[in-house]
Design an enzyme around this catalytic site. Structure first.
Site, short mmCIF file in Angstrom:
data_model
loop_
_atom_site.label_atom_id
_atom_site.label_comp_id
_atom_site.label_asym_id
_atom_site.label_seq_id
_atom_site.Cartn_x
_atom_site.Cartn_y
_atom_site.Cartn_z
N ASP A 47 10.87 2.69 6.19
CA ASP A 47 10.36 1.34 6.36
C ASP A 47 11.49 0.51 7.28
OD1 ASP A 47 8.36 -0.80 4.61
OD2 ASP A 47 9.91 -1.80 5.93
N ILE A 67 0.82 -1.29 -0.16
CA ILE A 67 -0.11 0.14 -0.08
C ILE A 67 0.87 1.13 0.13
CG2 ILE A 67 -1.68 1.20 1.07
CD1 ILE A 67 -2.85 -1.13 2.26
N HIS A 97 -13.36 1.27 9.12
CA HIS A 97 -12.49 0.15 8.49
C HIS A 97 -12.74 -0.13 7.13
CE1 HIS A 97 -9.62 -3.02 9.95
NE2 HIS A 97 -9.33 -2.96 8.48
N GLY A 146 -11.38 1.03 4.11
CA GLY A 146 -10.31 1.34 3.35
C GLY A 146 -10.25 0.27 2.26
N GLY A 147 -10.38 -0.97 2.38
CA GLY A 147 -10.28 -1.85 1.40
C GLY A 147 -11.59 -2.39 0.86
N ASP A 195 -9.14 5.22 9.82
CA ASP A 195 -9.96 4.02 9.19
C ASP A 195 -10.21 2.88 10.16
OD1 ASP A 195 -11.78 3.04 7.13
OD2 ASP A 195 -10.15 1.91 6.65
N GLU A 247 -12.74 -2.17 17.60
CA GLU A 247 -13.65 -1.75 16.77
C GLU A 247 -14.92 -2.60 16.93
OE1 GLU A 247 -11.99 -2.52 12.77
OE2 GLU A 247 -10.46 -1.02 13.06
N ALA A 266 -4.75 4.06 8.29
CA ALA A 266 -5.48 3.19 7.55
C ALA A 266 -4.86 1.65 7.58
CB ALA A 266 -5.85 3.56 6.33
#
Ligand SMILES: NC(=O)c1ccc[n+]([C@@H]2O[C@H](COP(=O)([O-])OP(=O)(O)OC[C@H]3O[C@@H](n4cnc5c(N)ncnc54)[C@H](O)[C@@H]3O)[C@@H](O)[C@H]2O)c1
Length: 399
Positions: free
Chosen positions: A170, A151, A281, A283-284, A253, A258, A227
């Site tokens: 990273d 992503i 949630h 995002g996808g 997100d 949750e 996200a």
């Protein structure tokens, strides 16, 4: 060859499996454990989403089942250990919604930079508040991407197309895409980013990664997007930094806790804050991602059933073999103990067979070897192999 697809899996999966010769039954709902026990004899491929639980009992009542396809990201609804023990492959679609997440994040960055959440709320309340105060273009601003995987890298490309400057951090050695610049520390990224967007994975070490110290190190009036995983961010800290005005806006997100079911109440210290976008949630969650998931998982199921490829299986060793063009293929799933390959090759040598290619991979307790040969292994050898104490299953394919 029968495939049972549950939970309204996208039609593209039905079409793809039918084109491969499968008789496909598609149900719109999930099945309970007892219903699965009844439905699975005769079924070789089972497709589920997140509401169907595949237990050891279900697997025990499914003598013909080769594989379970999870047409989603998560696989914790399947007893993976039990599936592995019974030689049933499990597949999922970890990357099919990458683009959907990227598009949501891009939209949110622009919305935050223009302070749209406040403006939208006021308009719905009947308040006309036309002002450029605090509104910015994203062009020329610096986006700091933390986690430069699937992503993160795609976000990098799309953000650059909008004219943003991209820096990334990273922990793994990832090559930069386009003009993006690698930062050697997270602190370096935080110090120069106008927007910080998290795209790291959910490894245990990432829990609580982002708290008061990290928010303090962000530029004054920077914006924050998560996200990735809820547990990564201390939302109380974020609330304080938004209330103090240090952080100019946030889009979240994912959350540490949750709601479990549709309609359950949502609690968060971020509710009710200015210039904060909260999404459940999603995002996808797009139609395109569903289609992509349908295509991806059905392809993996078919490649496994029809050619023996376990590429990207979540529980079996990864052996990525192409479609067999000529000759014969032997797949042998076995316990991961020394000497299995040697004994298999002895059998092949005894009957003078010519091995064209052979691939072995192991994963935890199991090993999987795929052998392509000019002639099929004799029936006697196959029986001996299947009956061997370390064998889980033997399957053959012919071109
Ligand atoms: N919101 C949604 O609906 C949604 C949808 C899909 C994925 N996701 C989440 O997005 C995240 C990214 O997904 P992906 O497919 O790009 O994952 P990925 O595994 O391809 O990339 C994750 C990257 O983060 C890096 N990383 C891990 N820990 C780090 C750290 N502490 N600091 C810096 N880098 C670190 C890894 O080296 C890797 O390059 C995951 O957490 C995933 O669960 C959310």
């Amino acid at each position: 060859m029968k495939a049972l697809l549950l939970e309204n899996i996208h039609q593209v999966a039905v079409e793809s499996l039918e084109a491969k010769g499968y008789d496909v039954e598609l149900l719109s709902r999930s099945l309970s454990e007892d219903e699965l026990v009844e439905a699975l004899p005769g079924v070789s491929l089972l497709g589920i989403r997140s509401n169907t639980t595949v237990t050891a009992k279900v697997l025990d009542s499914a003598p013909d089942l080769l594989a379970v396809g999870c047409f989603c990201i998560g696989t914790n609804q399947v007893d993976l250990a039990a599936a592995t023990e019974r030689g049933v492959a499990v597949f999922n679609a970890p990357y099919s919604n990458t683009r959907s997440v990227v598009e949501l994040v891009i939209g949110e960055i622009i919305a935050l930079a223009r302070r749209l959440p406040e403006k939208i709320e006021k308009m719905h309340a009947g308040v006309w508040d036309k002002s450029a105060k605090g509104s910015h273009e994203v062009r020329g601003r610096t986006l700091g991407i933390v986690g430069y995987g699937n992503i993160g890298t795609q976000l990098s490309t799309v953000a650059e197309a909008l004219g943003m400057r991209v820096v990334f951090f990273d922990t793994a050695d990832r090559p930069a895409h386009g003009n993006a610049r690698r930062m050697s520390t997270l602190d370096e990224l935080l110090a120069i980013s106008d927007v910080v967007s998290l795209h790291i994975d959910g490894r245990p070490g990432n829990a609580g990664l982002f708290g008061h110290e990290q928010f303090s190190k962000m530029k004054p009036r920077a914006m924050f997007v998560n996200a990735a995983r809820g547990m990564v961010v201390d939302t109380e800290s974020l609330r304080e930094h938004i209330l103090s005005g240090h952080i100019a806006g946030a889009a979240m997100d994912v959350f540490p806790v949750e709601p479990k079911a549709q309609g359950d109440p949502f609690e968060s210290p971020l509710r009710g804050l200015d210039n904060v976008i909260l999404t459940p949630h999603v995002g996808g969650s797009t139609q395109e991602a569903q289609e992509e998931i349908g295509w991806f998982v059905s392809g993996k199921l078919a490649a496994y059933a029809l050619h023996g490829s376990t590429a990207l299986s979540v529980n079996l060793p990864d052996v990525n073999v192409p479609e067999l063009r000529s000759g014969h293929r032997l797949g042998f799933l076995h316990r991961n103990v020394p000497g299995v390959l040697a004994r298999l090759n002895e059998m092949l040598a005894e009957q003078g067979d010519n091995v064209v290619q052979q691939q072995l991979a192991t994963r935890g307790e199991v090993g999987y070897v795929v052998t392509d040969a000019a002639a099929p292994l004799s029936a006697g050898s196959l029986e001996r192999l299947a009956a061997s104490e370390n064998g889980l299953w033997v399957r053959t394919w012919s071109a």
